[in-house]
Write a protein that holds these residues in place. Structure first.
Motif, PDB file in Angstrom:
ATOM      1  N   GLN A  81     -53.324   7.865  41.401  1.00 15.79           N
ATOM      2  CA  GLN A  81     -51.973   7.446  41.013  1.00 15.79           C
ATOM      3  C   GLN A  81     -51.214   8.613  40.368  1.00 15.79           C
ATOM      4  O   GLN A  81     -50.033   8.822  40.654  1.00 15.79           O
ATOM      5  N   ASN A 135     -42.368   2.403  43.546  1.00 16.76           N
ATOM      6  CA  ASN A 135     -43.182   2.326  44.755  1.00 16.76           C
ATOM      7  C   ASN A 135     -44.660   2.561  44.439  1.00 16.76           C
ATOM      8  O   ASN A 135     -45.546   1.845  44.927  1.00 16.76           O
ATOM      9  N   THR A 136     -44.930   3.564  43.598  1.00 19.61           N
ATOM     10  CA  THR A 136     -46.311   3.842  43.209  1.00 19.61           C
ATOM     11  C   THR A 136     -46.886   2.706  42.384  1.00 19.61           C
ATOM     12  O   THR A 136     -48.039   2.302  42.567  1.00 19.61           O
ATOM     13  N   GLN A 139     -47.986  -0.038  44.564  1.00 19.81           N
ATOM     14  CA  GLN A 139     -49.226   0.264  45.285  1.00 19.81           C
ATOM     15  C   GLN A 139     -50.447   0.136  44.370  1.00 19.81           C
ATOM     16  O   GLN A 139     -51.490  -0.377  44.775  1.00 19.81           O
ATOM     17  N   TYR A 140     -50.296   0.619  43.137  1.00 24.30           N
ATOM     18  CA  TYR A 140     -51.383   0.565  42.156  1.00 24.30           C
ATOM     19  C   TYR A 140     -51.076  -0.567  41.171  1.00 24.30           C
ATOM     20  O   TYR A 140     -50.695  -0.345  40.030  1.00 24.30           O
TER      21      TYR A 140
END
Length: 217
Positions: A81, A135-136, A139-140
């Motif tokens: 990340q 966005n990150t 995802q995480y």
């Protein structure tokens, strides 16, 4: 019993702190993802073994192995990340760092791209960077996020406290509008505290701390 647990936890932290610098003097911030994941495993192993002993467990080795696996998994998760955030925010002025002990990721968003004087509406210059951060985070999605807002030392302290809270909430709401689950986000106004360098410099910024999860699936 509680005292023993506390001592074990501190011991694990001390082991990691002692490994924060390699034999060549390279700090952990410049170390490889493999090294960081290894330190996470070491922390997990030490803590797992310490807790097992403190609670009278008879399977210390097993508990240490479980702790190591969990620590390595969390370290690797946060390392990926961190790398993605650094890549996505490159050139924006946002500073991305990771704490080698907690695995938490810190993002310092400078005032130049965040807010104007006395305002808490986010500058358009920040949109793209915040979109990438969101966005990150999506995802995480096993992490939680603390948003800290700040204000300048100039002017009324109470007004600046309110302004800093509004700035934190503005960024939190922006991330929510980009799909980040609001239950993962906490927002706090810090007023004019924790100034950059010279205490008379403007302090219109926001800092995000992405908290490492207890475990990863």
């Amino acid at each position: 019993m509680k005292k023993l647990l506390a001592i074990s936890a501190v011991s694990a932290s001390m082991i990691i702190t002692g490994c924060a610098t390699t034999g060549t003097g390279t700090t952990l911030g410049n170390a490889s993802a493999t090294t960081k994941a290894g330190l996470g495993a070491l922390a997990g192993a030490a803590l797992g073994a310490g807790i097992s002993k403190a609670t009278g467990g008879e399977k210390t080795g097993r508990d240490a192995a479980i702790g190591a696996a969990l620590g390595a998994g969390i370290g690797a998760y946060m390392s990926r990340q961190e790398a993605q955030l650094k890549q996505q925010t490159a050139g924006t002025g946002i500073e991305v760092t990771r704490d080698p002990v907690t695995n938490n990721i810190n993002l310092a968003i400078p005032e130049a791209i965040t807010f104007n004087v006395g305002r808490y509406d986010i500058k358009p210059a920040s949109y793209n960077a915040l979109n990438q951060v969101a966005n990150t985070l999506n995802q995480y999605n096993q992490t939680s996020v603390v948003v800290n807002g700040y204000a300048s030392i100039e002017g009324n302290a109470n007004a600046n406290q309110i302004l800093s809270q509004n700035r934190a909430v503005a960024v939190a709401n922006y991330l929510t509008n980009q799909g980040v689950n609001p239950s993962r986000i906490s927002a706090y106004g810090r007023g004019a505290t924790t100034q950059f360098g010279n205490t008379y410099e403007p302090n219109r910024r926001v800092e995000l701390t992405i908290l490492a999860p207890q475990n990863v699936n």
